[in-house]
Scaffold this active site. Structure first.
Site, mmCIF file in Angstrom:
data_model
loop_
_atom_site.group_PDB
_atom_site.id
_atom_site.type_symbol
_atom_site.label_atom_id
_atom_site.label_comp_id
_atom_site.label_asym_id
_atom_site.label_seq_id
_atom_site.Cartn_x
_atom_site.Cartn_y
_atom_site.Cartn_z
ATOM 1 N N ARG A 154 55.478 35.083 39.343
ATOM 2 C CA ARG A 154 54.681 34.142 38.832
ATOM 3 C C ARG A 154 55.636 33.082 37.831
ATOM 4 O O ARG A 154 56.639 33.577 37.210
ATOM 5 C CB ARG A 154 53.630 34.455 38.007
ATOM 6 C CG ARG A 154 52.417 35.251 38.946
ATOM 7 C CD ARG A 154 51.199 35.534 38.100
ATOM 8 N NE ARG A 154 51.363 36.726 37.439
ATOM 9 C CZ ARG A 154 50.287 37.514 37.095
ATOM 10 N NH1 ARG A 154 49.103 37.129 37.459
ATOM 11 N NH2 ARG A 154 50.501 38.751 36.534
ATOM 12 N N ASP A 163 40.579 44.575 30.818
ATOM 13 C CA ASP A 163 40.628 42.919 30.494
ATOM 14 C C ASP A 163 40.528 42.805 28.886
ATOM 15 O O ASP A 163 39.981 43.814 28.579
ATOM 16 C CB ASP A 163 39.666 42.331 31.556
ATOM 17 C CG ASP A 163 40.019 41.996 32.618
ATOM 18 O OD1 ASP A 163 41.303 42.050 32.895
ATOM 19 O OD2 ASP A 163 39.131 42.077 33.715
ATOM 20 N N ARG A 206 53.598 50.089 35.383
ATOM 21 C CA ARG A 206 54.387 48.759 35.968
ATOM 22 C C ARG A 206 54.866 48.229 34.757
ATOM 23 O O ARG A 206 54.244 48.223 33.955
ATOM 24 C CB ARG A 206 53.664 48.222 36.668
ATOM 25 C CG ARG A 206 53.457 48.786 38.372
ATOM 26 C CD ARG A 206 53.065 47.333 39.170
ATOM 27 N NE ARG A 206 51.674 46.616 38.635
ATOM 28 C CZ ARG A 206 51.615 45.674 38.587
ATOM 29 N NH1 ARG A 206 52.457 44.707 38.499
ATOM 30 N NH2 ARG A 206 50.393 45.042 38.156
ATOM 31 N N TYR A 220 43.635 50.008 32.943
ATOM 32 C CA TYR A 220 43.730 48.638 33.094
ATOM 33 C C TYR A 220 42.343 48.086 32.489
ATOM 34 O O TYR A 220 41.219 48.155 32.604
ATOM 35 C CB TYR A 220 43.839 48.163 34.383
ATOM 36 C CG TYR A 220 43.986 46.589 34.542
ATOM 37 C CD1 TYR A 220 45.248 46.051 34.494
ATOM 38 C CD2 TYR A 220 42.810 45.840 34.601
ATOM 39 C CE1 TYR A 220 45.370 44.728 34.488
ATOM 40 C CE2 TYR A 220 43.044 44.431 34.554
ATOM 41 C CZ TYR A 220 44.435 43.878 34.456
ATOM 42 O OH TYR A 220 44.499 42.404 34.424
ATOM 43 N N ARG A 244 39.778 44.024 43.547
ATOM 44 C CA ARG A 244 39.584 43.149 42.162
ATOM 45 C C ARG A 244 39.836 41.513 42.819
ATOM 46 O O ARG A 244 39.304 40.820 42.103
ATOM 47 C CB ARG A 244 40.726 43.236 41.372
ATOM 48 C CG ARG A 244 40.585 44.807 40.427
ATOM 49 C CD ARG A 244 41.626 45.089 39.399
ATOM 50 N NE ARG A 244 41.987 43.823 38.561
ATOM 51 C CZ ARG A 244 41.357 43.606 37.498
ATOM 52 N NH1 ARG A 244 40.429 44.630 37.208
ATOM 53 N NH2 ARG A 244 41.563 42.630 36.663
ATOM 54 N N GLU A 253 58.051 35.172 35.452
ATOM 55 C CA GLU A 253 57.523 36.703 35.310
ATOM 56 C C GLU A 253 58.221 37.704 36.487
ATOM 57 O O GLU A 253 57.985 37.413 37.772
ATOM 58 C CB GLU A 253 56.068 36.849 35.550
ATOM 59 C CG GLU A 253 55.567 38.433 35.472
ATOM 60 C CD GLU A 253 54.023 38.386 35.519
ATOM 61 O OE1 GLU A 253 53.532 38.237 34.576
ATOM 62 O OE2 GLU A 253 53.683 38.805 36.807
ATOM 63 N N ARG A 283 36.118 33.930 48.687
ATOM 64 C CA ARG A 283 34.873 33.187 48.490
ATOM 65 C C ARG A 283 34.916 32.356 49.956
ATOM 66 O O ARG A 283 35.839 31.631 50.264
ATOM 67 C CB ARG A 283 34.851 32.179 47.373
ATOM 68 C CG ARG A 283 34.745 32.751 46.081
ATOM 69 C CD ARG A 283 34.309 32.205 45.015
ATOM 70 N NE ARG A 283 34.517 32.619 43.697
ATOM 71 C CZ ARG A 283 35.506 32.463 42.851
ATOM 72 N NH1 ARG A 283 36.515 31.583 43.242
ATOM 73 N NH2 ARG A 283 35.573 33.233 41.737
#
Length: 372
Positions: free
Chosen positions: A283, A353, A252, A351, A175, A303, A179
């Site tokens: 995070r 989005d 999780r 999962y 995922r 987090e 680049r």
């Protein structure tokens, strides 16, 4: 309410799936009752206003999609800003751009061209002789080499999952964008942003005209609720619906630690990932940057991964072989429930989005109306 009063649909859960389904059915003239055990609607995209800042109460949510229809769909409820997700990785005080791109490579190695960066990655992994990656570690090494893996992936991932990288499946890391351009935009999608005024505006728009009952646990009086509607839309944990007949599915989980700072800018970015093993949190979000805020104070959320997730809030399904085998048994039971529609992240144990949740709810509501 009189016991004989009926609804067309009882919707358990007011997150994006339940709210979208309720909206479409209400538009079609159906009578819906939405239940949620929390004291607010919206599931995990709920925002709370603190110091005049829209705080993403259950962690950062950034809407992104390539689907213009879905983008137009959410924009009917709120105007979206131009926020672009460009996280920063913090490794023991060293800062790197995410996703991995030419800026990251330059900071690490001083490489200035894609050719140089690719050659450096190839040099680092040449001796490893990785063929088809068998786990997350091998997949990550093959993608970005040893330096990035050790500094920016290994410890962060192991904190997140509570497992060694060698024990995690390779597909998880696929995922992650890599680049060979100077582009810090995390997502490749054409449409991206945050609703101006927060996600509550989206949920309020979706649930407009629906009857909603908060602080109401479906399981505390299941028989009563089931008797009130022709059909059920269930968005909770699929294993809970069937009383954990085949055991509990694993998730999780996370916990959040909120702080208000008497300064206008704490870290200079909305999302900072802490990738070393010593920092206990993964995070830090600084919420005002999601909406380009200029408030005199700022609010951050740390987090933390939760090691024992059994009694914690379920966030991410653990889609390993063992859990998928158990899921199949629950899916077989679900397929026999003619009056129940299972939908969303928990009921489908996958999962999603945000745009994918909405798309799933739109498809299932469309099929319901078509099959009348």
């Amino acid at each position: 309410m009189k016991s004989e009063e009926k609804y067309d649909y009882l919707i358990v859960g007011s997150g994006l799936f339940g709210a979208t389904f309720a909206h479409e059915m209400t538009k079609a003239g159906k009578k819906c009752l939405v239940l949620d055990k929390r004291d607010h609607a919206g599931g995990n995209i709920h925002c709370k206003k603190i110091e005049d800042i829209n705080v993403h109460w259950y962690g950062a949510h950034i809407f992104h999609t390539n689907d213009k229809f879905l983008w137009d769909y959410v924009n009917q409820f709120a105007e979206f800003n131009r926020y672009t997700n460009s996280p920063i990785a913090n490794y023991k005080g060293e800062l790197y751009n995410l996703p991995f791109n030419m800026n990251t490579f330059y900071s690490l190695w001083g490489t200035k061209t894609p050719k140089e960066a690719k050659e450096e990655i190839a040099r680092q992994i040449k001796h490893l002789n990785i063929g088809e990656p068998q786990n997350l570690e091998e997949q990550a090494l093959k993608l970005v080499g040893t330096d990035i893996y050790e500094k920016l992936i290994k410890h962060y991932t192991e904190k997140q999952w509570g497992k060694k990288a060698t024990e995690l499946p390779a597909f998880i890391i696929k995922r992650l964008p890599v680049r060979f351009t100077y582009d810090n935009n995390y997502f490749n999608d054409k449409y991206q942003g945050i609703p101006i005024g927060g996600y509550n505006k989206i949920i309020d728009g979706l649930l407009d005209g629906c009857e909603v009952r908060l602080n109401t646990d479906f399981f505390e009086d299941r028989t009563k609720w089931l008797s009130l509607a022709e059909k059920i839309v269930y968005t909770g944990k699929i294993d809970a619906y069937f009383d954990y007949r085949f055991g509990e599915l694993e998730y999780r989980s996370l916990r959040y630690e909120l702080e208000v700072h008497d300064t206008e800018n704490y870290q200079g970015n909305a999302v900072m990932n802490f990738t070393d093993a010593e920092t206990p949190y993964t995070r830090v979000y600084e919420h005002k940057h999601f909406e380009f805020g200029t408030q005199p104070k700022t609010v951050t959320t740390k987090e933390y991964p939760v090691k024992d997730a059994q009694n914690a809030e379920p966030y991410y399904p653990v889609n390993d072989e063992k859990n998928m085998h158990t899921l199949k048994k629950y899916q077989d039971l679900a397929s026999k429930e003619e009056k129940v529609i299972f939908g969303g992240r928990l009921a489908e144990y996958r999962y999603y989005d945000m745009h994918q949740v909405i798309a799933s709810a739109l498809l299932k509501s469309k099929n319901e109306l078509k099959n009348e």
